[in-house]
Design a protein around this motif. Structure first.
Motif, PDB file in Angstrom:
ATOM      1  N   HIS A  43       0.825  -0.906  -0.123  1.00 26.53           N
ATOM      2  CA  HIS A  43       0.062  -0.290  -0.190  1.00 26.53           C
ATOM      3  C   HIS A  43       0.735   1.340   0.242  1.00 26.53           C
ATOM      4  O   HIS A  43       0.949   2.474  -0.018  1.00 26.53           O
ATOM      5  N   SER A  52      -6.312   3.216  -6.348  1.00 25.45           N
ATOM      6  CA  SER A  52      -7.189   3.447  -5.155  1.00 25.45           C
ATOM      7  C   SER A  52      -9.017   4.688  -5.792  1.00 25.45           C
ATOM      8  O   SER A  52      -9.973   4.418  -6.414  1.00 25.45           O
ATOM      9  N   THR A  68      -6.878  -4.507  -8.660  1.00 29.34           N
ATOM     10  CA  THR A  68      -6.742  -3.393  -7.711  1.00 29.34           C
ATOM     11  C   THR A  68      -7.279  -4.051  -6.055  1.00 29.34           C
ATOM     12  O   THR A  68      -6.499  -4.361  -4.750  1.00 29.34           O
ATOM     13  N   ALA A  85      -5.966   1.334   1.015  1.00 31.75           N
ATOM     14  CA  ALA A  85      -5.037   3.015   0.226  1.00 31.75           C
ATOM     15  C   ALA A  85      -4.906   3.948   1.378  1.00 31.75           C
ATOM     16  O   ALA A  85      -5.001   4.286   2.639  1.00 31.75           O
ATOM     17  N   ARG A 102     -11.732   2.015   1.643  1.00 32.94           N
ATOM     18  CA  ARG A 102     -11.876   2.828   0.690  1.00 32.94           C
ATOM     19  C   ARG A 102     -13.444   2.203   0.042  1.00 32.94           C
ATOM     20  O   ARG A 102     -12.991   0.674  -0.714  1.00 32.94           O
TER      21      ARG A 102
END
Length: 250
Positions: A43, A52, A68, A85, A102
Motif C-alpha cells: 500500500h 484506489s 486492484t 490505500a 475505501r
C-alpha cells in the motif's frame, strides 16, 4: 389450548429464526465475504493512491477492480468491494500516510452484467456459468429473507387465529429459506473458484474467506433447525388433535 411442549418449540424456533435473519442481514450488508492479503508495504507503492482512485471512480470493469483488490488488501462482498490505500492529503505528502479503507458498492445494473471467459475481455464470449452464479449469489439471500418475512406474517395470523395448523407452512418456508442461504454461500464460493482459475493471483498475495460469509453459512442451519421445530410442533399437535377427536367420538 397449546401444549407446553409445542409452545416451547415455537418459542425456540422463533428465536433461531430471528438470529438467522440478523446474521444473514449482516452478511448481505458487509463486504468481508472474501479477502486478500497483499505483501507488506504494497500500500506504500507510489501508484497505490492512483489505483484506489481508479477503483472508486473508473467505469465498472471486472478485470480492473479484481487486480486492484489483489494488490491493495481488498475485500469483496455481495454488494460491496473495498481496498486499503493511503489517505489523500491535499496540502503535502505525508511520510507515513494513514491507511484508510475505501469502498464502492455494486449497482443493481452491475449485478446483472455478464461475466466473460477472460475477465474484462468482451471478445472472449460470455461465461454463462459465472454469470448465473453471480446473479444467484445476490438474489438467493433476498429470497431467503422474503421467505422468512412471509413466514412471520403467517405466524402472526396463526397466533391471531389461535391455531397451530399454519405452522406447517411456516416450517416449510423456513426450510426453503435455509436452502436459499446455503445456496448463496455455495454460489459465491463456486464463483470465486472459477474467477481464480482465469485470474492468477500475484506473487505473495494470500486469499481467505471472511467473517461475513461465515455469518451467512451459520444462518442456514439456524433456519433449518427452526423449520424442524415448526414442522414438529405442527405435526405433533395435529396427531394429538386427531387422537383427542377420536377419543371424544368413541
Amino acid at each position: 389450548m397449546v401444549d407446553n411442549r409445542f409452545a416451547t418449540a415455537l418459542v425456540i424456533g422463533s428465536v433461531l429464526s430471528l438470529l438467522a435473519t440478523v446474521y444473514l442481514s449482516l452478511a448481505i450488508g458487509t463486504q468481508h465475504w472474501y479477502q486478500y492479503r497483499s505483501p507488506p508495504g504494497s500500500h506504500e507503492a507510489n501508484n497505490a493512491t492512483e489505483l484506489s482512485e481508479e477503483f472508486i471512480n473508473a467505469e465498472f470493469d471486472e478485470k480492473s477492480y479484481s487486480d486492484t483488490l489483489f494488490r491493495l488488501n481488498g475485500t469483496l462482498g455481495l454488494w460491496w468491494r473495498c481496498v486499503q490505500a493511503p489517505g489523500v492529503s491535499h496540502w503535502f505528502k505525508e511520510p507515513d500516510p494513514k491507511i484508510v479503507t475505501r469502498c464502492v458498492s455494486f449497482t443493481l445494473h452491475q449485478q446483472f452484467l455478464p461475466k466473460y471467459r477472460e475477465p474484462g475481455n468482451h471478445n472472449t464470449g460470455e461465461d454463462m456459468l459465472r454469470t448465473y452464479l453471480w446473479r444467484c449469489q445476490f438474489l438467493l439471500p433476498l429470497v431467503s429473507l422474503a421467505l422468512v418475512f412471509l413466514s412471520g406474517l403467517i405466524g402472526v395470523c396463526a397466533c391471531l387465529c389461535r391455531s397451530l395448523t399454519p405452522t406447517l407452512g411456516v416450517g416449510v418456508l423456513h426450510l426453503l429459506a435455509g436452502l436459499c442461504s446455503l445456496g448463496t454461500v455455495c454460489c459465491f464460493l463456486a464463483g470465486m473458484d472459477l474467477l481464480h482459475r482465469v485470474s492468477v493471483l500475484p506473487d505473495g498475495v494470500d486469499d481467505s474467506l471472511g467473517w461475513s460469509l461465515y455469518l451467512a453459512l451459520i444462518s442456514s442451519p439456524l433456519q433449518m433447525m427452526a423449520a424442524a421445530l415448526f414442522l414438529w410442533a405442527a405435526r405433533s399437535h395435529r396427531q394429538n388433535y386427531t387422537r383427542m377427536s377420536a377419543y371424544r367420538v368413541a
